[in-house]
Structures are given as structure tokens and as C-alpha cells.
Design an enzyme around this catalytic site. Structure first.
Site, mmCIF file in Angstrom:
data_model
loop_
_atom_site.group_PDB
_atom_site.id
_atom_site.type_symbol
_atom_site.label_atom_id
_atom_site.label_comp_id
_atom_site.label_asym_id
_atom_site.label_seq_id
_atom_site.Cartn_x
_atom_site.Cartn_y
_atom_site.Cartn_z
ATOM 1 N N GLY A 285 -12.933 -5.832 1.077
ATOM 2 C CA GLY A 285 -12.007 -4.749 0.752
ATOM 3 C C GLY A 285 -10.569 -5.220 0.812
ATOM 4 O O GLY A 285 -10.247 -6.371 0.513
ATOM 5 N N SER A 286 -9.681 -4.351 1.292
ATOM 6 C CA SER A 286 -8.246 -4.578 1.140
ATOM 7 C C SER A 286 -7.688 -5.744 1.943
ATOM 8 O O SER A 286 -6.595 -6.233 1.628
ATOM 9 C CB SER A 286 -7.484 -3.295 1.501
ATOM 10 N N THR A 287 -8.378 -6.204 2.989
ATOM 11 C CA THR A 287 -7.864 -7.379 3.692
ATOM 12 C C THR A 287 -7.844 -8.600 2.770
ATOM 13 O O THR A 287 -7.094 -9.554 3.005
ATOM 14 C CB THR A 287 -8.707 -7.703 4.938
ATOM 15 N N SER A 341 -1.613 -0.554 0.174
ATOM 16 C CA SER A 341 -2.964 -1.001 -0.169
ATOM 17 C C SER A 341 -3.456 -0.404 -1.481
ATOM 18 O O SER A 341 -4.571 0.125 -1.572
ATOM 19 C CB SER A 341 -3.947 -0.657 0.961
#
Length: 570
Positions: A285-287, A341
Site C-alpha cells: 500500500g501507501s508505504t 497519500s
């Protein structure tokens, strides 16, 4: 008369022949075969036993034992020498605490060697020896002990009752830890007792080497407690915490929940034994967006101040993309895209890079590559080559779906940005120490330049916006320290249904952001109810990072965080 003399002569010849045969056999027995018979008799009086090597200890970075071996004894038997198994078993049962009928089974038979009891204390072995039981022997061995119970158990692994390694470093470093067994060959009497003046030849064992880890025991304990508590609170399937020194690649803590006690591995629950930080893959995901950001800045297609107009939705390749929350058209800077994000803003930026260049950066960051730790069952993650990407896969990979990695790989990505764009391969083993106390350091970890120091510093500055009042995780600031971090809330691929079901919640951060020392990642799999990475992983990050900074004596820098604009004026 002549006939009588002939018969007497014939009888005399026969007698002489018989005596000759007896004399010849006597000579053969006393002379020619004497040495052979003596050798056979001596061989029957000889016994050879294995002398186990003392297994090396596994130590933390300060030399504190995480796994060690204590002196112990095995009780063995030559079943052919046990004349009364029932009576012998009855006497042994009182000392060994083993049921008599079980012992009768172990003492009965024709085997020259069998175990009666394993790894008893020397005191118990002395009591057995004092009984003088025929056919019962004691052998030196060692008992593997994990003095801290569950602490770092998913890293260390365990030994099975037969002494073979079951998992973890006990398995991957077995050849280093186990040493080389010796043997003792000695002469015994008919009762199996060693003859003091008899033949006694010994080849001594060579002890295994101690392995010194990079793990910090105190920090490991804090990380393990923090993630276990959060997994329970969130009713999650599992969770991990990884703490890494960004300059050296040394892994200071690697915690998994659920865990197990290696002293009692048979009581471990399914799935609690492996090291999830290295074996479990997930879509980040966003990491993962910081890799896209770093690639875009390094390629010169954007700067943190570049304007990005983010529509409410974006239709590409027959699919409509959304951000995590509905919104009208937003006018963000690229720093704002990362701080808030935005999936759509990340896709728009990715289109300026293209699949081939993004793939190149992802592989340099270590995605789809082995870490070099050589841990049992470690996964290298999943990253298809661009030629195999579907029509939408490039867009989803840009914001963290369509690729899979491990928590260790994810931590290494942030450590690379913290280390001015140089990826240092993770290091778990600091070196080995032999029986004489001589320490041999492990080879220096590989170093790979991924992006320039300027690009890495730009990304770090943008990541500080994530924990600002305008970002997605303002609650994860640490008083006195500058923190750079990223939240992640990804749909979780469920192999049981071949679909997305549940979420992976994560938070990964760096501190101090201006003079980075540490990267800490927190990942929770399939939490129930609240599933946002900032809310679930952020507090664990804050607790673990705060303890790590203080325990390692990292002072606040006292500098002010840069103020990057997250929006632009039209």
C-alpha cells in the site's frame, strides 16, 4: 600270529594319526589362531561412544545469551547385557521419573545401543551410575536452553528433542553452532563397566562457535511487547516490528506476534514459529509510494514543490481509480501528494516515469530480491517484469498494490532513504566467537546506491509532512525529535479465496529525520474494525522508536523541520 602283528600295527597307526590331529589342532589353537581369538575376545569387550560437541551459544549484540547449552547426560543401555529388564526398570524409574513399563520397553531387546533417558542433569546421572546396574551407561551431552523464553524466538528458532534444528538461526547456522563430535573407544568387563587398565582411546570433540547477533535484547523485548499488545487489541491475525540502524544495516530488533517459547516448541500454536518479518509477503500500500517519489525526483520529473492537480477520480485502462476518501479536485504540490497519500496524484506522477524506469528503481531498492540474510524460508517478494504487467498494474504498483514484499524489505526501503539513498543490505549476524574467545566479524554488508543524497533528503523532507498537522499521522510525532514517516492501509490478498479480503495496516518511520539513525516498521495483518495504518501502527512506532532513541543515546538535534507547502495557488 602275523595277522595279529599286522592288526596291532594298523591300530597303532590310527592312534598316532588321531594324536597327530589333536596335537596339530592344539598347536593351531595355542599358536596360529591365538592372536585371532584374542582379537575377537577383545573386540567383544570394546565399546565406542560418541562425544557430542558443545553447541555454540547465540548472543545478542552485548553478549547476553539468547540460546545456550548446559552440561547434561544421556542414559543409555546395551540391551544384551540387561539380564532382568523389569528389575532394572523398577530401580531406574524412581530416579528418572519415567514409568516402569516405558523403561522396560527401552531395556528389552538385542540392540547394543539404545537411549533410556535424554538430557538428564549430571546429579541424576551420578545417582544412576552409583546403582551399578548391568548394561546401563551415561554419556556426556548438553541441554539447549533459551533463558529469555519467547524473546526473539522467531529469530532464533529451536532444537528438536533429538538435537536437530527446527527453525530460525538454529537451522541456518547449524554448521557453525554444532561443532564436530568426537568419540571414545574403551574396554569393558562382562557387566559393561569400563576397565581402568584397559584400552581407552579418545578423539575429543570440537565445540561449536558462538554466534553474536546485531539484536539488542532490551529493544527486542520492547518491540515484542508492543506488537503483541497491539495485535491483541486490534484482533489482528499477526504483526511485526523491525528496527534497523540505517547507517550499518544492522537489525536491532525483529519481533513477531504471535510468538512461541523455544523451550517448549511442541506447545507452539500453528503459525507462531516462523519469522513473519522475513517469510510473510504482503502488498504494502501507501508505504510503497516513497519508492515512486524517490524515482520521480531522481529522474527530475518533479520536485517537492511541483503542482499536481488531483481530480476526484481517474479513469485509465478501463478502470476508475479513487483516493482513500472522496474529495473534490485538489491542488496539491508533490509534497502534498505524499503527505496526503493520494493514489491519483501518485499515478499522475508515475506516468511521467514509465514502467521500465520505475521497475529499475524498485529492484535497486531490493524489491523482488533476496536480502542476503539467508534465513530459512525467507521470501524475496513478488515483482513481475514490466513486460508482464497488466494494463492497470503499473498504476497500482506505483501506489503499492500489484507487488508484494516482506516487512524487512519495506524497512530497508526507508533505511535507504534515511541513509542518503544508499541501500545497506540488512545484517543480523555481527560475527562469530570461537572457544578461545576470538571474535571474527561477519563480512561487511553490500552497499547499493539507489538515488542521490539530494533526492533522498528531498523525500525525507516530504515524509516529515506526513506527521505534520496537515498529514495523515500527526499523532505519531515524537517530542524533541524530527520524524519522517508514512502510513499504509492496503487491501490484503487472501490466498484462500484468490481475492482481496481484509487489510494490511502499517507505519514506517525514520528518526531523527535530519540526522537519521533508525528506521522502524510496524505491520499488522487483517485487523478487525479500525484498519488504518496511522491509527494502528503509528502508536507502536512511536513507543518503539522513542525507547530506541533513548536507550541508544541519540540526542534531539534541536533543528526545525522544513515547511513544505502541500497545496499550490491556482
Amino acid at each position: 600270529m602275523a595277522d595279529t602283528r599286522r592288526r596291532l600295527r594298523a591300530m597303532l597307526v590310527v592312534v598316532l594319526l588321531v594324536f597327530g590331529l589333536f596335537a596339530g589342532r592344539l598347536v593351531q589353537l595355542q599358536g596360529i589362531d591365538a592372536s585371532a581369538y584374542a582379537a575377537t575376545a577383545q573386540a567383544e569387550r570394546m565399546t565406542t561412544v560418541v562425544l557430542p560437541a558443545t553447541r555454540g551459544a547465540i548472543l545478542d549484540r552485548d553478549g547476553v545469551p539468547l540460546a545456550t547449552s548446559l552440561d547434561a547426560r544421556d542414559i543409555t543401555t546395551d540391551q544384551t547385557l540387561v539380564t532382568d529388564p523389569a528389575a532394572t526398570a523398577s530401580r531406574l524409574a524412581r530416579v528418572l521419573g519415567i514409568a516402569t513399563d516405558v523403561l522396560v520397553g527401552r531395556l528389552s531387546g538385542t540392540r547394543k545401543f539404545a537411549y533410556v533417558a535424554r538430557e538428564v542433569t549430571p546429579a541424576v546421572a551420578r545417582r544412576v551410575t552409583a546403582m551399578g546396574l548391568q548394561g546401563i551407561f551415561t554419556e556426556k551431552t548438553s541441554l539447549r536452553v533459551y533463558p529469555n523464553g519467547e524473546l526473539a524466538s522467531n529469530v532464533i528458532g529451536y532444537l528438536r528433542p533429538d538435537g536437530t534444528p527446527g527453525a530460525g538461526l538454529e537451522s541456518s547456522l547449524d554448521s557453525t553452532l554444532s561443532g564436530t563430535a568426537g568419540k571414545s573407544t574403551f574396554e569393558h568387563d562382562r557387566l559393561g563397566r569400563r576397565i581402568p587398565t584397559g584400552i581407552d582411546v579418545e578423539v575429543p570433540p570440537v565445540a561449536g562457535e558462538d554466534v553474536v547477533l546485531t539484536i539488542d535484547r532490551d529493544l527486542q523485548w520492547v518491540a515484542q511487547q508492543a506488537i503483541a499488545t497491539r495485535v491483541a487489541q486490534a484482533n489482528a491475525a499477526s504483526g511485526t516490528v523491525v528496527v534497523m540502524d540505517v547507517r550499518t544495516g544492522k537489525v536491532l530488533a525483529m519481533a513477531s506476534a504471535p510468538s512461541f517459547d523455544p523451550n517448549h516448541p511442541s506447545k507452539a500454536t500453528p503459525g507462531s514459529v516462523g519469522n513473519r518479518a522475513l517469510t510473510e509477503i504482503y502488498e504494502p500500500g501507501s508505504t510503497s509510494k516513497i519508492m515512486t517519489a524517490a524515482a520521480a525526483i531522481e529522474e527530475g520529473v518533479v520536485t517537492p514543490a511541483s503542482p499536481v492537480t488531483v481530480p476526484p477520480t481517474l479513469s485509465l485502462a478501463g478502470h476508475t481509480f479513487h483516493d482513500s476518501e472522496p474529495h473534490p479536485t485538489e491542488h496539491l504540490t508533490f509534497a502534498g501528494v505524499l503527505a496526503k497519500s493520494s493514489n491519483i496524484g501518485t499515478i499522475l506522477t508515475y506516468r511521467k516515469i514509465g514502467p521500465e524506469r520505475l521497475y529499475s528503481y524498485l529492484t535497486k531498492f531490493g524489491i523482488g530480491q533476496p536480502t542476503g540474510l539467508n534465513f530459512p524460508y525467507e521470501s524475496r517478494g513478488l515483482l513481475a517484469q514490466p513486460k508482464d504487467w497488466s494494463g492497470t498494474q503499473g498504476y497500482t504498483i506505483a501506489f503499492g498494490q500489484g507487488l508484494s514484499l516482506t516487512a524487512m524489505q519495506a524497512t530497508s526501503v526507508f533505511a535507504t532513504i534515511a541513509n542518503d539513498g544508499v541501500r545497506v543490505a540488512p545484517q543480523l549476524v555481527a560475527g562469530t566467537r570461537d572457544a578461545n574467545g576470538v571474535f571474527t566479524p561477519a563480512p561487511a554488508p553490500a552497499r547499493t546506491t539507489v538515488v542521490s543524497p539530494a533526492s533522498a533528503r528531498a523525500v525525507r523532507a516530504m515524509l516529515e509532512g506526513v506527521v505534520s498537522s496537515e498529514g495523515t499521522a500527526p499523532q505519531d510525532q515524537i517530542p524533541g525529535y524530527r520524524v519522517a514517516g508514512k502510513t499504509g492501509t492496503a487491501q490484503r490478498a487472501d490466498p484462500t479465496c484468490g481475492c482481496y479480503r481484509g487489510y494490511t495496516a502499517s507505519f514506517i518511520g525514520i528518526a531523527p529525520a535530519d540526522v537519521p539513525r533508525l528506521a522502524v516498521s510496524v505491520t499488522l495483518q487483517d485487523p478487525k474494525g479500525v484498519h488504518y495504518g496511522g491509527m494502528l501502527g503509528g502508536p507502536v512506532f512511536k513507543d518503539v522508536m522513542s525507547f530506541a532513541l533513548k536507550s541508544l543515546g541519540v540526542p534531539p538535534t534541536g533543528t526545525a523541520a522544513p515547511h513544505l507547502r502541500l497545496t499550490f495557488d491556482r
